[in-house]
Design an enzyme around this catalytic site. Structure first.
Site, mmCIF file in Angstrom:
data_model
loop_
_atom_site.group_PDB
_atom_site.id
_atom_site.type_symbol
_atom_site.label_atom_id
_atom_site.label_comp_id
_atom_site.label_asym_id
_atom_site.label_seq_id
_atom_site.Cartn_x
_atom_site.Cartn_y
_atom_site.Cartn_z
ATOM 1 N N ASP A 106 0.842 -1.199 0.000
ATOM 2 C CA ASP A 106 0.000 0.000 0.000
ATOM 3 C C ASP A 106 0.881 1.255 0.000
ATOM 4 O O ASP A 106 1.876 1.338 0.724
ATOM 5 C CB ASP A 106 -0.924 -0.010 1.222
ATOM 6 C CG ASP A 106 -2.085 0.957 1.058
ATOM 7 O OD1 ASP A 106 -3.231 0.498 0.936
ATOM 8 O OD2 ASP A 106 -1.845 2.192 1.054
ATOM 9 N N ILE A 107 0.494 2.228 -0.799
ATOM 10 C CA ILE A 107 1.276 3.466 -0.931
ATOM 11 C C ILE A 107 1.205 4.330 0.332
ATOM 12 O O ILE A 107 2.074 5.180 0.557
ATOM 13 C CB ILE A 107 0.779 4.254 -2.166
ATOM 14 C CG1 ILE A 107 1.843 5.191 -2.694
ATOM 15 C CG2 ILE A 107 -0.523 4.989 -1.891
ATOM 16 C CD1 ILE A 107 1.530 5.751 -4.075
ATOM 17 N N ASN A 158 -12.978 -2.893 2.474
ATOM 18 C CA ASN A 158 -13.985 -1.853 2.660
ATOM 19 C C ASN A 158 -14.951 -1.879 1.485
ATOM 20 O O ASN A 158 -14.524 -1.975 0.333
ATOM 21 C CB ASN A 158 -13.311 -0.486 2.766
ATOM 22 C CG ASN A 158 -12.356 -0.408 3.936
ATOM 23 O OD1 ASN A 158 -12.648 -0.900 5.024
ATOM 24 N ND2 ASN A 158 -11.193 0.189 3.725
ATOM 25 N N GLY A 217 -15.203 3.390 3.881
ATOM 26 C CA GLY A 217 -13.825 3.785 3.627
ATOM 27 C C GLY A 217 -13.270 3.319 2.298
ATOM 28 O O GLY A 217 -12.066 3.471 2.054
ATOM 29 N N GLN A 218 -14.111 2.757 1.426
ATOM 30 C CA GLN A 218 -13.587 2.329 0.120
ATOM 31 C C GLN A 218 -13.282 3.547 -0.746
ATOM 32 O O GLN A 218 -14.140 4.415 -0.937
ATOM 33 C CB GLN A 218 -14.584 1.412 -0.604
ATOM 34 C CG GLN A 218 -14.008 0.825 -1.894
ATOM 35 C CD GLN A 218 -14.940 -0.169 -2.582
ATOM 36 O OE1 GLN A 218 -16.095 -0.315 -2.209
ATOM 37 N NE2 GLN A 218 -14.416 -0.852 -3.581
ATOM 38 N N SER A 219 -12.065 3.616 -1.247
ATOM 39 C CA SER A 219 -11.673 4.736 -2.113
ATOM 40 C C SER A 219 -11.277 4.273 -3.505
ATOM 41 O O SER A 219 -11.233 5.091 -4.428
ATOM 42 C CB SER A 219 -10.513 5.518 -1.475
ATOM 43 O OG SER A 219 -9.384 4.687 -1.306
ATOM 44 N N HIS A 235 -10.290 -5.337 -3.342
ATOM 45 C CA HIS A 235 -8.963 -5.531 -2.765
ATOM 46 C C HIS A 235 -9.089 -5.905 -1.306
ATOM 47 O O HIS A 235 -10.014 -5.477 -0.610
ATOM 48 C CB HIS A 235 -8.087 -4.281 -2.919
ATOM 49 C CG HIS A 235 -8.720 -3.010 -2.431
ATOM 50 N ND1 HIS A 235 -9.668 -2.326 -3.152
ATOM 51 C CD2 HIS A 235 -8.538 -2.297 -1.289
ATOM 52 C CE1 HIS A 235 -10.040 -1.250 -2.489
ATOM 53 N NE2 HIS A 235 -9.375 -1.218 -1.345
ATOM 54 N N HIS A 291 -6.958 -5.691 2.127
ATOM 55 C CA HIS A 291 -5.814 -5.151 2.852
ATOM 56 C C HIS A 291 -5.294 -6.248 3.785
ATOM 57 O O HIS A 291 -6.087 -6.910 4.466
ATOM 58 C CB HIS A 291 -6.235 -3.989 3.756
ATOM 59 C CG HIS A 291 -6.794 -2.790 3.052
ATOM 60 N ND1 HIS A 291 -6.056 -1.642 2.839
ATOM 61 C CD2 HIS A 291 -8.026 -2.531 2.539
ATOM 62 C CE1 HIS A 291 -6.814 -0.730 2.235
ATOM 63 N NE2 HIS A 291 -8.017 -1.249 2.040
HETATM 64 P P1 AMP Z 1 -9.655 1.517 0.207
HETATM 65 O O1 AMP Z 1 -9.617 2.926 0.748
HETATM 66 O O2 AMP Z 1 -10.117 0.465 1.168
HETATM 67 O O3 AMP Z 1 -10.412 1.490 -1.110
HETATM 68 O O4 AMP Z 1 -8.166 1.123 -0.108
HETATM 69 C C1 AMP Z 1 -7.462 1.642 -1.183
HETATM 70 C C2 AMP Z 1 -6.016 1.625 -0.800
HETATM 71 O O5 AMP Z 1 -5.245 1.793 -1.984
HETATM 72 C C3 AMP Z 1 -5.602 2.729 0.166
HETATM 73 O O6 AMP Z 1 -5.076 2.140 1.351
HETATM 74 C C4 AMP Z 1 -4.539 3.510 -0.615
HETATM 75 O O7 AMP Z 1 -3.476 3.959 0.182
HETATM 76 C C5 AMP Z 1 -4.082 2.484 -1.630
HETATM 77 N N1 AMP Z 1 -3.536 3.023 -2.863
HETATM 78 C C6 AMP Z 1 -4.067 4.015 -3.640
HETATM 79 N N2 AMP Z 1 -3.291 4.215 -4.722
HETATM 80 C C7 AMP Z 1 -2.266 3.336 -4.627
HETATM 81 C C8 AMP Z 1 -1.109 3.052 -5.427
HETATM 82 N N3 AMP Z 1 -0.859 3.723 -6.579
HETATM 83 N N4 AMP Z 1 -0.243 2.094 -5.017
HETATM 84 C C9 AMP Z 1 -0.474 1.426 -3.867
HETATM 85 N N5 AMP Z 1 -1.552 1.633 -3.070
HETATM 86 C C10 AMP Z 1 -2.421 2.570 -3.433
#
Ligand code: AMP
Length: 112
Positions: free
Chosen positions: A30-31, A85, A91-93, A98, A100
């Site tokens: 994760d970034i 999420n 909290g899904q973004s 995916h 975690h």
């Molecule tokens: P969620 O918020 O549960 O949808 O998780 C999305 C995750 O993707 C978050 O923890 C972000 O930090 C991660 N994320 C977003 N862009 C990247 C990326 N380019 N490389 C790695 N992780 C990422």
């Protein structure tokens, strides 16, 4: 899906820090890590979230959990949390399924 960030990461079109890859799934760090160890495991095919899992695509989900168990052993994770999420309020973004995998610190329950 052409405009999906995680589809592009799985296809190698956007760089990521790879943990593991096979024909069905891709794992990468994760970034913005929320624990000393924090990686994501995604299917290579586009599934929007857990809410889109159905008999036609659930095989990859079982496979992902096998991969998580294997990676946890290889990385010597004795205690870890697997989180997905679903929806913005949870909290899904990124709207590509995916999981975690978080480890290496004390975690509270219930989550905030
Ligand atoms: P969620 O918020 O549960 O949808 O998780 C999305 C995750 O993707 C978050 O923890 C972000 O930090 C991660 N994320 C977003 N862009 C990247 C990326 N380019 N490389 C790695 N992780 C990422």
């Amino acid at each position: 899906m052409s405009d999906c960030l995680f589809c592009k990461i799985a296809a190698g079109e956007i760089p990521s820090s790879k943990v593991y890859e096979d024909e069905l799934c891709y794992a990468f760090y994760d970034i913005a890590p929320q624990a000393p160890t924090h990686f994501l495991v995604i299917p290579k095919t586009h599934i929007g979230s857990v809410s889109e899992i159905a008999p036609e695509n659930s095989g990859v989900v079982a496979h992902i959990f096998e991969v998580i168990a294997k990676l946890a052993k290889e990385l010597n994770l004795e205690s870890y949390r697997v989180v997905s999420n679903i929806g913005e309020q949870a909290g899904q973004s990124v709207f590509h399924l995916h999981f975690h995998v978080l480890s290496g610190r004390d975690m509270t329950w219930p989550p905030g």
